[in-house]
Design a protein around this motif. Structure first.
Motif, short mmCIF file in Angstrom:
data_model
loop_
_atom_site.label_atom_id
_atom_site.label_comp_id
_atom_site.label_asym_id
_atom_site.label_seq_id
_atom_site.Cartn_x
_atom_site.Cartn_y
_atom_site.Cartn_z
N ASN A 40 0.81 -1.22 0.00
CA ASN A 40 0.00 0.00 0.00
C ASN A 40 0.85 1.28 0.00
N VAL A 94 -3.20 3.40 6.57
CA VAL A 94 -3.65 3.63 5.19
C VAL A 94 -3.49 5.11 4.86
N GLN A 121 -6.32 -3.35 3.01
CA GLN A 121 -5.37 -3.11 4.10
C GLN A 121 -5.90 -3.53 5.46
#
Lengths: 177, 167
Positions: A40, A94, A121
């Motif tokens: 991510n 995130v 995530q």
């Protein structure tokens, strides 16, 4: 696997850099997207993807079967992502800024991507990896079992649980969301 | 209605079920709106995941960066191929061979010296045994002298210890 790809793998295995560059060109999307979905972070995904190809180049002579190249390369990326996540455990949250804005083609898609990425995530790493291998990379359950070195039944249950949890997260029914 | 088949729907969607399981799910779906809804949602989710990441672009110049990284010299540990190890082993063997040829005179001189010392010692032993055998009662005489010396030493030691106890 087409004949041309087989030839590239065959030549790259014997140290042909031009053939390896062709392989990088063909697999860069797969490798980069795998890393990106997993960690991510755009920059970190780029580093991991580069490292994966470098490692692949030097380990390629050890590859027994040219036809197994794709799953072999995926295994390398997967292991590098695992190591990376282990190192950065609990450090990351995130981050919307991590997403490459230039790739958003419409508002609808941008929104969708954000929610899918956020949902991913929230899954455990092994469930996230199952989703990546199946739904982003398109591997069969059998191929996944070989890549992850787990029984077929475990692959089946992991995908089932991962999709259920992701659906729950996206619909706002997650335990913490 | 038979029990729900929600746990089989993911694998059903991926066409990873066996014939019997597919039949079971097909039959159940005909009669169960809840499982049909679940299947539809899973299908949508799968499509969304794929489209979300299929549009993620690879950084510009990625291939060149990878190839530039490969051109760089690798750390020593990675450079050591089997071929190089063999080459080093051959060089070491060659050097040892040349050295042994150059040192051959010294090695033979050393060997001659060792042989001489050994032979000299052997001859000396033979000579002593010859002398002993030629002089009558020589062995008995040597034993008697040695025994006497030991006895005198023990007596002296005892006496010395006794004197120390009384002081």
């Amino acid at each position: 696997m087409d004949e041309e790809l087989f030839q590239f793998i065959y030549k790259a295995k014997r140290g042909d850099r031009q053939a390896f560059a062709e392989l990088v060109g063909r697999y860069k999307g797969t490798v980069f997207r795998h890393a990106f979905a997993r960690v991510n972070d755009h920059m970190e995904a780029e580093d991991i993807a580069q490292e994966a190809f470098t490692k692949a180049f030097y380990s390629l002579p050890k590859l027994d079967n040219e036809y197994a190249f794709s799953s072999w390369l995926t295994k390398i990326v997967s292991n590098l992502c695992y190591d990376h996540l282990k190192k950065t455990k609990n450090k990351k949250t995130v981050d919307v800024e991590d997403y490459p804005l230039e790739s958003k083609t419409s508002m609808e898609q941008a929104d969708l991507k954000l929610s899918i990425a956020e949902g991913l995530q929230k899954l455990s790493d092994e469930h996230r990896e199952s989703i990546i291998l199946r739904d982003i990379q398109g591997f069969s359950y059998e191929e996944m079992a070989k890549i992850l070195n787990i029984p077929l039944g475990t692959v089946k249950s992991r995908i089932n649980i991962a999709r259920k949890q992701l659906k729950q997260e996206l619909l706002g029914g997650g335990e913490d969301g | 209605m038979a029990e729900h088949v929600k746990d089989l729907l993911s694998a059903y969607l991926d066409e990873e079920l066996n014939k019997n399981e597919v039949q079971k799910v097909d039959q159940h779906l005909k009669a169960c709106p809840a499982c049909r809804k679940e299947l539809k949602e899973l299908n949508l989710l799968r499509d969304r995941i794929f489209s979300a990441y299929s549009s993620v672009d690879v950084p510009v110049g990625f291939v060149d960066q990878v190839m530039a990284g490969i051109e760089k010299p690798q750390p020593v540990s990675e450079k050591f191929s089997v071929f190089r190890k063999w080459a080093i082993a051959l060089v070491v063997v060659f050097i040892l061979a040349v050295l042994s040829m150059q040192l051959a005179p010294f090695i033979s001189f050393g060997a001659a010296m060792v042989t001489f010392v050994f032979n000299f010692g052997y001859e000396m032993l033979r000579f002593i045994s010859f002398i002993i055998s030629k002089i009558p009662y020589m062995l008995g005489l040597v034993c008697a002298v040695t025994g006497s010396l030991i006895m005198i030493s023990v007596w002296s030691l005892k006496r010395l210890l006794g004197m120390q106890m009384f002081t």
